[in-house]
Design a protein around this motif. Structure first.
Motif, mmCIF file in Angstrom:
data_model
loop_
_atom_site.group_PDB
_atom_site.id
_atom_site.type_symbol
_atom_site.label_atom_id
_atom_site.label_comp_id
_atom_site.label_asym_id
_atom_site.label_seq_id
_atom_site.Cartn_x
_atom_site.Cartn_y
_atom_site.Cartn_z
ATOM 1 N N GLU A 105 0.799 -1.318 0.300
ATOM 2 C CA GLU A 105 0.367 0.105 -0.014
ATOM 3 C C GLU A 105 1.203 1.129 0.138
ATOM 4 O O GLU A 105 0.223 2.331 0.777
ATOM 5 C CB GLU A 105 -0.957 0.009 1.473
ATOM 6 C CG GLU A 105 -1.821 -1.158 1.736
ATOM 7 C CD GLU A 105 -2.858 -1.518 0.018
ATOM 8 O OE1 GLU A 105 -2.790 -0.432 -0.598
ATOM 9 O OE2 GLU A 105 -3.145 -2.767 0.167
ATOM 10 N N LEU A 106 2.243 0.842 -0.796
ATOM 11 C CA LEU A 106 2.789 1.864 -1.015
ATOM 12 C C LEU A 106 2.067 4.178 -2.501
ATOM 13 O O LEU A 106 1.560 2.634 -3.394
ATOM 14 C CB LEU A 106 3.670 2.617 -0.657
ATOM 15 C CG LEU A 106 4.848 0.971 0.261
ATOM 16 C CD1 LEU A 106 6.223 0.987 -0.237
ATOM 17 C CD2 LEU A 106 4.951 1.854 1.088
ATOM 18 N N LEU A 107 2.228 4.704 -1.894
ATOM 19 C CA LEU A 107 2.240 5.665 -2.398
ATOM 20 C C LEU A 107 3.401 5.597 -4.112
ATOM 21 O O LEU A 107 4.298 5.821 -3.855
ATOM 22 C CB LEU A 107 1.882 7.088 -2.208
ATOM 23 C CG LEU A 107 0.535 6.903 -1.289
ATOM 24 C CD1 LEU A 107 0.530 8.267 -0.474
ATOM 25 C CD2 LEU A 107 -0.533 6.870 -2.035
ATOM 26 N N GLN A 108 2.822 5.317 -5.006
ATOM 27 C CA GLN A 108 4.255 5.561 -5.521
ATOM 28 C C GLN A 108 4.923 6.931 -6.582
ATOM 29 O O GLN A 108 5.727 6.984 -7.242
ATOM 30 C CB GLN A 108 3.699 4.174 -7.596
ATOM 31 C CG GLN A 108 2.849 2.873 -7.371
ATOM 32 C CD GLN A 108 3.869 2.495 -6.578
ATOM 33 O OE1 GLN A 108 4.621 2.120 -7.270
ATOM 34 N NE2 GLN A 108 3.709 1.736 -5.179
ATOM 35 N N THR A 109 4.399 7.466 -7.108
ATOM 36 C CA THR A 109 4.527 8.551 -7.305
ATOM 37 C C THR A 109 4.978 9.331 -6.512
ATOM 38 O O THR A 109 6.198 10.853 -6.895
ATOM 39 C CB THR A 109 3.392 9.357 -7.688
ATOM 40 O OG1 THR A 109 2.789 10.032 -5.849
ATOM 41 C CG2 THR A 109 2.541 8.819 -8.677
ATOM 42 N N ILE A 110 5.479 9.635 -4.895
ATOM 43 C CA ILE A 110 6.303 9.857 -4.442
ATOM 44 C C ILE A 110 7.551 8.971 -3.021
ATOM 45 O O ILE A 110 7.433 7.819 -3.899
ATOM 46 C CB ILE A 110 6.094 9.947 -2.926
ATOM 47 C CG1 ILE A 110 5.035 8.736 -1.933
ATOM 48 C CG2 ILE A 110 4.511 11.553 -3.224
ATOM 49 C CD1 ILE A 110 4.593 9.593 -0.717
ATOM 50 N N ASP A 114 9.250 9.758 1.814
ATOM 51 C CA ASP A 114 7.400 11.143 1.677
ATOM 52 C C ASP A 114 6.776 9.788 1.591
ATOM 53 O O ASP A 114 5.697 10.159 2.852
ATOM 54 C CB ASP A 114 7.629 11.846 0.904
ATOM 55 C CG ASP A 114 8.561 12.489 -0.014
ATOM 56 O OD1 ASP A 114 9.006 13.377 1.656
ATOM 57 O OD2 ASP A 114 8.438 13.520 -0.822
ATOM 58 N N ASN A 115 7.100 8.630 1.225
ATOM 59 C CA ASN A 115 5.823 7.400 1.790
ATOM 60 C C ASN A 115 6.041 7.478 3.290
ATOM 61 O O ASN A 115 5.051 7.247 3.948
ATOM 62 C CB ASN A 115 5.899 6.209 1.301
ATOM 63 C CG ASN A 115 5.433 6.794 0.159
ATOM 64 O OD1 ASN A 115 3.980 5.974 0.116
ATOM 65 N ND2 ASN A 115 5.873 6.164 -1.520
ATOM 66 N N MET A 118 4.613 10.296 5.525
ATOM 67 C CA MET A 118 2.923 10.772 5.449
ATOM 68 C C MET A 118 2.607 10.710 6.674
ATOM 69 O O MET A 118 2.185 11.365 7.182
ATOM 70 C CB MET A 118 2.760 9.353 3.713
ATOM 71 C CG MET A 118 0.723 9.830 4.129
ATOM 72 S SD MET A 118 0.726 11.734 2.632
ATOM 73 C CE MET A 118 1.955 11.396 1.340
ATOM 74 N N HIS A 150 11.592 5.370 -5.331
ATOM 75 C CA HIS A 150 10.582 5.352 -5.529
ATOM 76 C C HIS A 150 10.364 4.268 -5.893
ATOM 77 O O HIS A 150 10.634 3.049 -5.857
ATOM 78 C CB HIS A 150 9.929 6.173 -6.569
ATOM 79 C CG HIS A 150 10.084 7.383 -6.898
ATOM 80 N ND1 HIS A 150 11.013 8.347 -7.525
ATOM 81 C CD2 HIS A 150 8.938 8.111 -6.397
ATOM 82 C CE1 HIS A 150 10.640 9.426 -6.958
ATOM 83 N NE2 HIS A 150 9.421 9.414 -6.999
ATOM 84 N N ARG A 166 6.720 3.151 7.747
ATOM 85 C CA ARG A 166 5.698 3.949 7.929
ATOM 86 C C ARG A 166 5.000 3.566 8.668
ATOM 87 O O ARG A 166 4.166 4.499 9.663
ATOM 88 C CB ARG A 166 4.772 4.030 6.496
ATOM 89 C CG ARG A 166 3.940 4.665 6.891
ATOM 90 C CD ARG A 166 2.733 4.329 4.928
ATOM 91 N NE ARG A 166 2.615 3.200 5.294
ATOM 92 C CZ ARG A 166 2.010 2.548 3.876
ATOM 93 N NH1 ARG A 166 2.665 2.914 2.704
ATOM 94 N NH2 ARG A 166 1.850 1.213 3.819
#
Length: 349
Positions: A105-110, A114-115, A118, A150, A166
């Motif tokens: 469940e990681l954000l791919q664009t950051i 930053d993940n 968050m 990334h 995280r």
């Protein structure tokens, strides 16, 4: 023999289910994902929940962090009835419970940094402080050199380490792991298990592990609850459940680590006479049991299978043998074995 971990330490409960149920649907379509569960999880322990798909495991831990509310009964975390909380008070309580997911469940664009940062940014922490804390936990999980990468640039194990970083950046009291190793290869799974152990040891974090893999329970957890059809059908120390599984579901899971059936090609060549499964613990594993049977009791011994594994700093051995000899010697051998090993069980060929 009943063995409980850390018997000399206090076992104050940090999570408590009291006759808790979670029902989905209404009327004839109603189905209980969790059915009348009463369960305590001691502070600072690593607790496992195992069961087949659909047993209710994931719903159970989602009730701990308030993502699911009990239909009846209560779920208390650190003295607070989670279902009684709403709005901001619920969100504040949820910050004390971290969650690790199977699919990362990681954000791919950051970036990785930053993940990890968050959750703190969502809490209103200034970027400089959030970044500092993110770098600290990335160092802890061994990914300091990946902070500017990334998620697409990472392996599956590295992605899960980011997910763990995280989950612990808020320093939660409870860490929930929902099939956190299911998508990983065996070597990476071992590394993640070692990391979770270190989180528990260094920070005193209570860890609740949901899995369908008995190897993970064996290698990581101190206590385990076995679930089937929404109910807890067995609960105890991991060692006790391995040595004395009482429920059929528990025996099936233990059998994935300590095989309790002979291969069909072997069993087809055997008769059923004097075929025994022996379960051995610690010093029994290295005792000269077989040589004593042969030299002193005078029976023949055909060893059909033998293995051993480590469970919570104990060695558990298993052996399938067939005894050969007259009735008197066989009886004496059985009596000797029943005094020398944990259990002796007839095996059907």
């Amino acid at each position: 023999m009943t063995l409980s971990p850390r018997d000399d330490e206090p076992s104050e409960a940090i999570v408590e289910f009291a006759a808790a149920s979670r029902v989905f649907g209404t009327g004839e379509a109603a189905a209980a994902a969790v059915d009348d569960v009463s369960l305590e999880i001691a502070r600072g322990r690593i607790f496992g929940v195992i069961g087949h798909s659909g047993a209710g495991k994931s719903t159970l831990i989602r009730m701990i962090n308030g993502l699911e509310a009990p239909t009846s009964g209560t779920v208390t975390v650190d003295g607070v009835d989670i279902a009684s909380l709403v709005g901001g008070t619920l969100r504040q309580a949820q910050k004390q419970t971290g969650m690790i997911f199977q699919q990362f469940e990681l954000l791919q664009t950051i970036t990785v940094r930053d993940n990890v940062a968050m959750p703190l940014r969502l809490d209103g922490v200034k970027r400089a402080e959030a970044v500092r804390r993110a770098d600290e936990v990335l160092e802890f999980v061994g990914l300091a050199n990946k902070a500017d990468a990334h998620p697409a640039d990472l392996s599956g194990g590295q992605k899960q380490r980011v997910g763990i970083a995280r989950a612990i950046i808020r320093r939660p009291r409870v860490l929930l792991c929902d099939e956190a190793t299911s998508a990983l290869d065996p070597t990476t799974t071992t590394q993640i298990i070692d990391l979770l152990r270190r989180i528990n040891a260094d920070f005193g974090t209570t860890i609740v592990v949901v899995t369908h893999e008995m190897d993970v329970i064996k290698d990581l957890c101190e206590e385990v609850a076995v679930m089937s059809a929404g109910r807890v059908v067995e609960r105890g120390s991991v060692l006790d459940v391995f040595v004395h599984p009482r429920h059929a579901v528990s025996r099936a899971f233990v059998g994935t680590v300590i095989p309790n059936e002979l291969p069909e090609r072997v069993s087809d060549r055997l008769d059923q006479r004097n075929l025994l499964q022996l379960l051995l613990l610690d010093d029994q594993v290295t005792a000269p049991i077989i040589s004593t049977l042969i030299a002193e009791i005078g029976v023949g011994v055909n060893i059909l299978h033998a293995d051993m594994t480590e469970v919570q700093r104990h060695t558990v051995g298993q052996m399938v043998i067939q005894l050969e000899g007259d009735a008197e010697r066989i009886s004496a051998a059985r009596s000797y074995l029943e005094n020398e090993v944990v259990s002796v069980t007839e095996v059907a060929a």
